[in-house]
Scaffold this motif. Structure first.
Motif, PDB file in Angstrom:
ATOM      1  N   UNK A 287       0.872  -1.162   0.181  1.00 15.83           N
ATOM      2  CA  UNK A 287       0.044   0.082  -0.061  1.00 15.83           C
ATOM      3  C   UNK A 287       0.731   1.195  -0.108  1.00 15.83           C
ATOM      4  N   UNK A 288       2.004   1.173   0.716  1.00 21.75           N
ATOM      5  CA  UNK A 288       2.769   2.366   0.746  1.00 21.75           C
ATOM      6  C   UNK A 288       4.260   2.103   1.428  1.00 21.75           C
ATOM      7  N   UNK A 289       4.376   3.162   2.144  1.00 26.17           N
ATOM      8  CA  UNK A 289       5.474   3.099   3.075  1.00 26.17           C
ATOM      9  C   UNK A 289       5.502   3.974   4.325  1.00 26.17           C
ATOM     10  N   UNK A 290       5.973   3.191   5.245  1.00 24.63           N
ATOM     11  CA  UNK A 290       6.059   3.955   6.749  1.00 24.63           C
ATOM     12  C   UNK A 290       7.213   4.820   6.782  1.00 24.63           C
ATOM     13  N   UNK A 291       6.932   6.088   7.384  1.00 24.03           N
ATOM     14  CA  UNK A 291       7.918   7.228   7.904  1.00 24.03           C
ATOM     15  C   UNK A 291       7.914   7.367   9.281  1.00 24.03           C
ATOM     16  N   UNK A 292       9.178   7.326   9.768  1.00 21.15           N
ATOM     17  CA  UNK A 292       9.537   7.670  10.934  1.00 21.15           C
ATOM     18  C   UNK A 292      10.078   8.950  11.357  1.00 21.15           C
ATOM     19  N   UNK A 293       9.519   9.879  12.172  1.00 19.43           N
ATOM     20  CA  UNK A 293      10.082  11.427  12.477  1.00 19.43           C
ATOM     21  C   UNK A 293      10.596  11.014  13.690  1.00 19.43           C
ATOM     22  N   UNK A 294      11.769  11.069  14.057  1.00 24.94           N
ATOM     23  CA  UNK A 294      12.536  11.144  15.258  1.00 24.94           C
ATOM     24  C   UNK A 294      12.723  12.439  15.674  1.00 24.94           C
ATOM     25  N   UNK A 295      12.639  12.747  17.001  1.00 22.89           N
ATOM     26  CA  UNK A 295      12.687  14.032  17.635  1.00 22.89           C
ATOM     27  C   UNK A 295      13.114  14.027  18.992  1.00 22.89           C
ATOM     28  N   UNK A 296      13.706  15.037  19.619  1.00 27.34           N
ATOM     29  CA  UNK A 296      14.108  14.943  21.003  1.00 27.34           C
ATOM     30  C   UNK A 296      13.419  16.296  21.744  1.00 27.34           C
ATOM     31  N   UNK A 297      13.376  16.277  23.080  1.00 27.71           N
ATOM     32  CA  UNK A 297      12.834  17.340  23.773  1.00 27.71           C
ATOM     33  C   UNK A 297      13.460  17.052  25.132  1.00 27.71           C
ATOM     34  N   UNK A 298      13.181  18.227  25.895  1.00 27.91           N
ATOM     35  CA  UNK A 298      13.909  18.393  27.199  1.00 27.91           C
ATOM     36  C   UNK A 298      13.410  17.546  28.417  1.00 27.91           C
ATOM     37  N   UNK A 299      12.045  17.076  28.277  1.00 28.64           N
ATOM     38  CA  UNK A 299      11.382  16.268  29.026  1.00 28.64           C
ATOM     39  C   UNK A 299      10.280  15.682  28.478  1.00 28.64           C
ATOM     40  N   UNK A 300       9.583  14.924  29.340  1.00 28.65           N
ATOM     41  CA  UNK A 300       8.572  13.890  28.669  1.00 28.65           C
ATOM     42  C   UNK A 300       7.302  14.650  28.174  1.00 28.65           C
TER      43      UNK A 300
END
Length: 353
Positions: free
Chosen positions: A294-307
């Motif tokens: 059907x298509x492809x899966x993209x993962x956007x990986x990011x960071x932050x200072x806290x949860x």
């Protein structure tokens, strides 16, 4: 020993008490004037006003009891009662000293700062140790009070001699209390959890709100409270998201069509991260993690200072990325394709003829 009349004895007692209360009051005022609000002596004096007054009155009464014009039998009863009051006041003042020391530690290591990892470590150790010392002081005070009572030592000796099954039952009954007490000391020194740590307990996301001598209070995100025994954190696997640092990595997954223009999507993703105050500018990666018919899966990986910021950032990126695709690449959404058969492609089934 000198015998006194009732009115002389009462006059001595009241005069002595009035003098002691006056000295106690003046001493407190001197300490308030000389010691700063964050000084241990000032914190200690504020907590022992009532127990110290009772202690001085009971101590002076202990001196006056032998002079009272009453039989020796009643004097012995009064002495025993007065000794119990002295033991209670002493225990109370020692517990107040421990609490004043804990308050001093909290003042010098506040939690309401941006980088409070060290403060949370010290606060947790001080809180658990203070609760443990309180438990020991109460236990010692109760033991000394029982030893003052006539016949208490004989009773304790007879119970110890006839331990047998009763000792076994008592040991089994006390096992959870002693286990939690030892677990509290383990947590204080090894610190698998600290006050304000972000943890996952029984599948629930929450923060450590309070650590007592027997249980831990976890404040869940929807403001519920989980009450967890101390031993659970020593014997069970759990997640601590702020063990070394509060910063975390998070992901946003999107399924897209093969027609998606990756360069433009990556540029939009980078712009969204840089324009948001939630991103801590450490990690920002776009990867293709899976494909199917059907298509492809993209993962956007990011960071932050806290949860908390990471959760808000993930929700923001998910919303803005979908809006970008809708506006600039509407063909990038996964769709089901159906091919219409042409008449010339039809081949009759010869088996039916």
């Amino acid at each position: 020993m000198m015998s006194m009349t009732w009115w002389m004895w009462l006059l001595l007692l009241l005069g002595g008490w009035a003098t002691l209360l006056l000295v106690h009051f003046l001493g407190g005022k001197i300490i308030e004037r000389l010691a700063s609000p964050e000084h241990f002596l000032r914190l200690f004096s504020e907590r022992i006003r009532w127990p110290s007054r009772l202690f001085f009155l009971a101590a002076f009464l202990r001196v006056c009891i032998p002079l009272a014009p009453i039989p020796a039998k009643w004097q012995s009863y009064l002495i025993v009662g007065d000794m119990i009051v002295l033991i209670i006041c002493t225990t109370w003042m020692l517990m107040s000293a421990v609490e004043a020391l804990f308050q001093l530690v909290v003042m010098r290591h506040p939690l309401n700062v941006s980088d409070n990892l060290r403060s949370r470590q010290i606060y947790t150790q001080a809180r658990v140790l203070a609760r443990s010392v309180h438990f020991l002081l109460v236990l010692l005070g109760l033991s000394f009070a029982l030893m003052v009572l006539p016949g208490a030592r004989q009773l304790g000796t007879s119970l110890l001699a006839s331990a047998g099954v009763a000792g076994l039952v008592a040991g089994i009954a006390a096992r959870p209390v002693l286990g939690n007490f030892i677990a509290g000391l383990q947590i204080a020194f090894t610190q698998p959890i600290r006050i304000d740590d972000v943890v996952i307990v029984e599948g629930e996301w929450g923060r450590i709100e309070e650590i007592t001598s027997t249980y831990v209070v976890v404040r869940v995100w929807d403001e519920r409270r989980l009450i967890v025994p101390l031993q659970w954190f020593v014997e069970t696997v759990f997640q601590n998201w702020t063990r070394r640092s509060a910063s975390l990595l998070g992901t946003v997954f999107l399924w897209v069509d093969y027609k998606v223009e990756m360069q433009g999507l990556n540029a939009a993703f980078k712009h969204l991260c840089e324009s948001s105050e939630l991103w801590d500018r450490r990690v920002q990666v776009l990867q293709v993690t899976d494909t199917n018919e059907w298509g492809m899966q993209l993962r956007f990986l990011v960071s932050a200072a806290d949860s908390g910021r990471l959760f808000d950032l993930r929700c923001l990126l998910r919303e803005r990325l979908v809006a970008y695709l809708s506006q600039h690449q509407p063909d990038a959404f996964v769709r089901v394709r159906m091919l219409e058969a042409q008449p010339e492609d039809y081949v009759p089934d010869s088996s039916r003829s």
